[in-house]
Design an enzyme around this catalytic site. Sequence first.
Site, PDB file in Angstrom:
ATOM      1  N   GLU A 177       6.114 -37.142  -5.487  1.00 57.50           N
ATOM      2  CA  GLU A 177       5.327 -36.810  -6.672  1.00 57.50           C
ATOM      3  C   GLU A 177       6.197 -36.798  -7.924  1.00 57.50           C
ATOM      4  OE1 GLU A 177       3.372 -33.066  -6.117  1.00 57.50           O
ATOM      5  OE2 GLU A 177       2.672 -33.616  -4.123  1.00 57.50           O
ATOM      6  N   CYS A 198       9.014 -35.208 -14.861  1.00 56.12           N
ATOM      7  CA  CYS A 198       9.563 -34.353 -13.818  1.00 56.12           C
ATOM      8  C   CYS A 198       9.701 -35.208 -12.564  1.00 56.12           C
ATOM      9  CB  CYS A 198       8.611 -33.180 -13.583  1.00 56.12           C
ATOM     10  SG  CYS A 198       9.080 -32.142 -12.205  1.00 56.12           S
ATOM     11  N   CYS A 204      11.526 -31.075   1.408  1.00 55.47           N
ATOM     12  CA  CYS A 204      12.644 -30.196   1.053  1.00 55.47           C
ATOM     13  C   CYS A 204      12.918 -29.316   2.265  1.00 55.47           C
ATOM     14  CB  CYS A 204      12.259 -29.317  -0.148  1.00 55.47           C
ATOM     15  SG  CYS A 204      13.602 -28.273  -0.749  1.00 55.47           S
ATOM     16  N   CYS A 259      11.709 -22.118   0.515  1.00 56.71           N
ATOM     17  CA  CYS A 259      11.224 -21.051  -0.386  1.00 56.71           C
ATOM     18  C   CYS A 259       9.769 -20.731  -0.049  1.00 56.71           C
ATOM     19  CB  CYS A 259      11.352 -21.471  -1.849  1.00 56.71           C
ATOM     20  SG  CYS A 259      13.052 -21.814  -2.344  1.00 56.71           S
ATOM     21  N   CYS A 286       6.661 -22.162  -2.240  1.00 57.12           N
ATOM     22  CA  CYS A 286       6.691 -23.560  -2.671  1.00 57.12           C
ATOM     23  C   CYS A 286       6.005 -24.500  -1.677  1.00 57.12           C
ATOM     24  CB  CYS A 286       8.154 -23.978  -2.866  1.00 57.12           C
ATOM     25  SG  CYS A 286       8.347 -25.694  -3.364  1.00 57.12           S
ATOM     26  N   GLY A 325      12.071 -31.487  -3.660  1.00 52.42           N
ATOM     27  CA  GLY A 325      13.441 -31.616  -3.176  1.00 52.42           C
ATOM     28  C   GLY A 325      14.431 -30.725  -3.883  1.00 52.42           C
ATOM     29  N   SER A 370      17.479 -28.635 -11.779  1.00 57.49           N
ATOM     30  CA  SER A 370      17.153 -27.317 -11.242  1.00 57.49           C
ATOM     31  C   SER A 370      17.618 -27.182  -9.797  1.00 57.49           C
ATOM     32  CB  SER A 370      15.632 -27.114 -11.321  1.00 57.49           C
ATOM     33  OG  SER A 370      15.282 -25.834 -10.868  1.00 57.49           O
ATOM     34  N   ASN A 419       2.479 -20.667  -9.280  1.00 56.96           N
ATOM     35  CA  ASN A 419       1.374 -21.573  -9.056  1.00 56.96           C
ATOM     36  C   ASN A 419       0.849 -21.296  -7.651  1.00 56.96           C
ATOM     37  OD1 ASN A 419      -0.214 -23.949  -9.610  1.00 56.96           O
ATOM     38  ND2 ASN A 419       1.539 -24.647 -10.828  1.00 56.96           N
ATOM     39  N   CYS A 472       4.567 -28.676  -7.600  1.00 60.43           N
ATOM     40  CA  CYS A 472       5.161 -29.725  -6.777  1.00 60.43           C
ATOM     41  C   CYS A 472       4.799 -29.584  -5.308  1.00 60.43           C
ATOM     42  CB  CYS A 472       6.669 -29.785  -6.968  1.00 60.43           C
ATOM     43  SG  CYS A 472       7.479 -28.213  -6.772  1.00 60.43           S
TER      44      CYS A 472
HETATM   45  N1  SAH Z   1      14.826 -27.319  -5.512  1.00 65.67           N
HETATM   46  C1  SAH Z   1      14.996 -27.068  -6.916  1.00 65.67           C
HETATM   47  C2  SAH Z   1      14.019 -27.819  -7.802  1.00 65.67           C
HETATM   48  C3  SAH Z   1      12.596 -27.917  -7.388  1.00 65.67           C
HETATM   49  S1  SAH Z   1      11.316 -26.847  -7.871  1.00 65.67           S
HETATM   50  C4  SAH Z   1      14.957 -25.610  -7.212  1.00 65.67           C
HETATM   51  O1  SAH Z   1      14.704 -24.832  -6.301  1.00 65.67           O
HETATM   52  O2  SAH Z   1      15.229 -25.226  -8.338  1.00 65.67           O
HETATM   53  C5  SAH Z   1      11.383 -26.461  -9.582  1.00 65.67           C
HETATM   54  C6  SAH Z   1      11.064 -24.981  -9.838  1.00 65.67           C
HETATM   55  O3  SAH Z   1       9.724 -24.656  -9.460  1.00 65.67           O
HETATM   56  C7  SAH Z   1      11.964 -24.037  -9.064  1.00 65.67           C
HETATM   57  O4  SAH Z   1      12.346 -22.989  -9.903  1.00 65.67           O
HETATM   58  C8  SAH Z   1      11.048 -23.551  -7.970  1.00 65.67           C
HETATM   59  O5  SAH Z   1      11.488 -22.347  -7.423  1.00 65.67           O
HETATM   60  C9  SAH Z   1       9.737 -23.464  -8.697  1.00 65.67           C
HETATM   61  N2  SAH Z   1       8.544 -23.427  -7.861  1.00 65.67           N
HETATM   62  C10 SAH Z   1       8.312 -23.994  -6.674  1.00 65.67           C
HETATM   63  N3  SAH Z   1       7.069 -23.746  -6.236  1.00 65.67           N
HETATM   64  C11 SAH Z   1       6.488 -22.999  -7.184  1.00 65.67           C
HETATM   65  C12 SAH Z   1       5.202 -22.417  -7.332  1.00 65.67           C
HETATM   66  N4  SAH Z   1       4.256 -22.561  -6.389  1.00 65.67           N
HETATM   67  N5  SAH Z   1       4.960 -21.720  -8.454  1.00 65.67           N
HETATM   68  C13 SAH Z   1       5.897 -21.581  -9.416  1.00 65.67           C
HETATM   69  N6  SAH Z   1       7.115 -22.108  -9.336  1.00 65.67           N
HETATM   70  C14 SAH Z   1       7.419 -22.795  -8.227  1.00 65.67           C
END
Ligand code: SAH
Length: 343
Positions: free
Chosen positions: A92, A105, A112, A116, A119, A159, A191, A290, A333
């Site tokens: 994406e 983006c 990944c 987390c 996510c 990722g 990031s 989100n 994402c």
């Molecule tokens: N792997 C990297 C970049 C990808 S995500 C990282 O962890 O930074 C980019 C940002 O979106 C990160 O801060 C991640 O923690 C956040 N993120 C992921 N899923 C999310 C969600 N459902 N709502 C808000 N932020 C989210």
Amino acid sequence: MKKDILSLNLQELTNEITALGQPKFRAKQIYRWLHKSFVTEFSQMSDLSLSLRELLNDNFVIFDCTIEKKLISEYDSTVKYLFKLHDGEFIESVLMKYKYGYTVCVSSQVGCRMGCTFCASTLSGVVRNLNPSEILSQIYTISRDNDIRVSHIVMMGMGEPFDNYDNVLKFLQLVTDENGVNISMRHISLSTCGIVPKIYSLMEENLQLTLSVSLHAPTDELRSSMMPVNKKYPINELIDACREYTLKTSRRISFEYSLVKNVNDTDECAYALAKLLKGMLCHINLIPVNEVTETGCKKSSPERVKRFSDILTSKGFTVTVRRELGSDINAACGQLRRSVQNK
Ligand code: SAH
């Protein structure tokens, strides 16, 4: 096997082209077709002889992503792309329009493995790394599709960029090359969830990009429960690396903090966060989480977000609350890829 031509820098391409018995200047011509005109077929390189185009076709492949799905937000004209790669995998990307220009983006991996809890990208693990060409082609395809010049990049798609470090660094070299698409390093954000040794590696590169660190919690107990990577690289090690990074590069770090209702959005968390980051050259970006069906995370109320932000501001931090772009089109994402996977 044909070589991935879009992942070669100009020097590497020159070596390849001269090895095929061609004059050196051809490399620059081809490089321009690839990285300035964004062609996807050698046959489109109209100022090269037919035989050279055939020679290129026999030796190289131009990796490209095809648009599988495209969703345009009715609220803010954010465009979300689902791309299909040459091996059938999906990634994406998102195009966002700001006052200062177009931001894309990009994804750095298919899936990944960081796990987390909030996510969507990590729900079914990592499939593979993206090559430099596959990260680039997200930007090139979007530029072509909208007939625009992209000025800013955020590596915040699917990722973990530091889990694909070498390809990401090569991508950064290519995308900032003045012979190519020539995006300013100062307009790029990368990031990471906090893979500490790679923060030190990046520090040595001394790049002018913005490092974003996904913090999301001020204590080890809470952070480990949201981000498994914290068990390997706890907060004190992460913050030490960040402080050293800002001192060495004189670049401000942007801390991402996604607010999850009743999890990390209390006053206590805000005060602990202020204490943790005290005195650092940094910026705090608050993101109302989100909501993703599978994760069960709920977003904090606007009043909670405001209160959290006010506490940090009162402690002297610069804080922004991220605008929720494209909330009607699954812009978080990983959600779009999951929707086709689940079918
Ligand atoms: N792997 C990297 C970049 C990808 S995500 C990282 O962890 O930074 C980019 C940002 O979106 C990160 O801060 C991640 O923690 C956040 N993120 C992921 N899923 C999310 C969600 N459902 N709502 C808000 N932020 C989210």
